[in-house]
Write a protein that holds these residues in place. Structure first.
Motif, PDB file in Angstrom:
ATOM      1  N   GLY A  51      45.227  46.201  45.633  1.00 44.17           N
ATOM      2  CA  GLY A  51      44.214  45.408  44.940  1.00 44.17           C
ATOM      3  C   GLY A  51      44.814  44.202  44.246  1.00 44.17           C
ATOM      4  N   THR A  52      43.999  43.166  44.089  1.00 43.16           N
ATOM      5  CA  THR A  52      44.452  41.952  43.396  1.00 43.16           C
ATOM      6  C   THR A  52      43.670  41.719  42.104  1.00 43.16           C
ATOM      7  OG1 THR A  52      42.981  40.642  44.812  1.00 43.16           O
ATOM      8  CG2 THR A  52      45.309  40.770  45.459  1.00 43.16           C
ATOM      9  N   ASN A  53      42.355  41.922  42.126  1.00 45.15           N
ATOM     10  CA  ASN A  53      41.552  41.727  40.914  1.00 45.15           C
ATOM     11  C   ASN A  53      41.743  42.857  39.920  1.00 45.15           C
ATOM     12  OD1 ASN A  53      40.522  39.384  41.975  1.00 45.15           O
ATOM     13  ND2 ASN A  53      38.684  40.361  42.805  1.00 45.15           N
ATOM     14  N   LYS A  54      41.829  44.060  40.426  1.00 44.21           N
ATOM     15  CA  LYS A  54      42.024  45.237  39.572  1.00 44.21           C
ATOM     16  C   LYS A  54      43.085  46.127  40.232  1.00 44.21           C
ATOM     17  CE  LYS A  54      39.477  48.818  37.155  1.00 44.21           C
ATOM     18  NZ  LYS A  54      38.214  49.511  37.017  1.00 44.21           N
ATOM     19  N   PRO A  55      44.360  45.740  40.124  1.00 44.56           N
ATOM     20  CA  PRO A  55      45.412  46.479  40.827  1.00 44.56           C
ATOM     21  C   PRO A  55      45.549  47.915  40.314  1.00 44.56           C
ATOM     22  CG  PRO A  55      46.349  44.666  39.526  1.00 44.56           C
ATOM     23  CD  PRO A  55      44.870  44.639  39.335  1.00 44.56           C
TER      24      PRO A  55
END
Length: 132
Positions: A51-55
Motif C-alpha cells: 500500500g501507498t496511501n495507508k501502508p
C-alpha cells in the motif's frame, strides 16, 4: 539453522500455552466467556509493506495460511500445530494427533493438539524462555 528453528517453534508454543493459561484465569476471575483458539505452523514466509496511501506490514506463505486454517478449524481452548511444528516441539511438549484439516479446496494437513494444561513449565520459566 535447525537449532534456531526448533528453539523458535518451542518459544512460540510456550507463549501460546502461557496465553491460554492467562486467558483462562482472567475469564474465571471476571466470570467472562473467553476462550482462545490458536494455530501454529513453521516454515518460510515473505514479508513486506503493501500500500501507498495507508501502508501496512504483512506476512505471506504456506505456513501463514496453515496456521490460520488450524486456528479456524479447532475447538475453543485448543492449540493446534502443523506437522512441520510438531516434530520441532514434541520433545518438550505433550502433543497428540488431532486429525486432518482442510487448508484449501484441494489440500489437507495433519494437525496435532498441544496439551497446555498438563506438564507445562511454570510461569517464570515460560517467561524466561519467551524473552530469551
Amino acid at each position: 539453522g535447525k537449532i534456531a528453528e526448533v528453539d523458535g517453534a518451542n518459544r512460540v508454543v510456550e507463549f501460546a500455552k502461557l496465553a491460554m493459561r492467562r486467558s483462562r484465569q482472567y475469564a474465571e476471575d471476571k466470570q467472562l466467556p473467553i476462550e482462545l483458539r490458536m494455530g501454529i505452523s513453521t516454515g518460510a514466509v515473505v514479508s513486506g509493506v503493501i500500500g501507498t496511501n495507508k501502508p501496512s506490514y504483512d506476512y505471506w506463505g504456506r505456513c501463514v495460511n496453515e496456521a490460520s486454517r488450524l486456528e479456524s478449524n479447532c475447538e475453543p481452548s485448543t492449540i493446534l500445530v502443523s506437522e512441520s511444528t510438531r516434530w520441532r516441539v514434541a520433545g518438550r511438549n505433550q502433543v497428540e494427533e488431532y486429525g486432518r484439516v482442510d487448508i484449501n479446496a484441494d489440500a489437507q494437513v495433519m494437525a496435532y493438539r498441544v496439551d497446555w494444561q498438563d506438564g507445562t513449565p511454570g510461569m517464570d520459566e515460560t517467561l524466561k524462555l519467551v524473552k530469551g
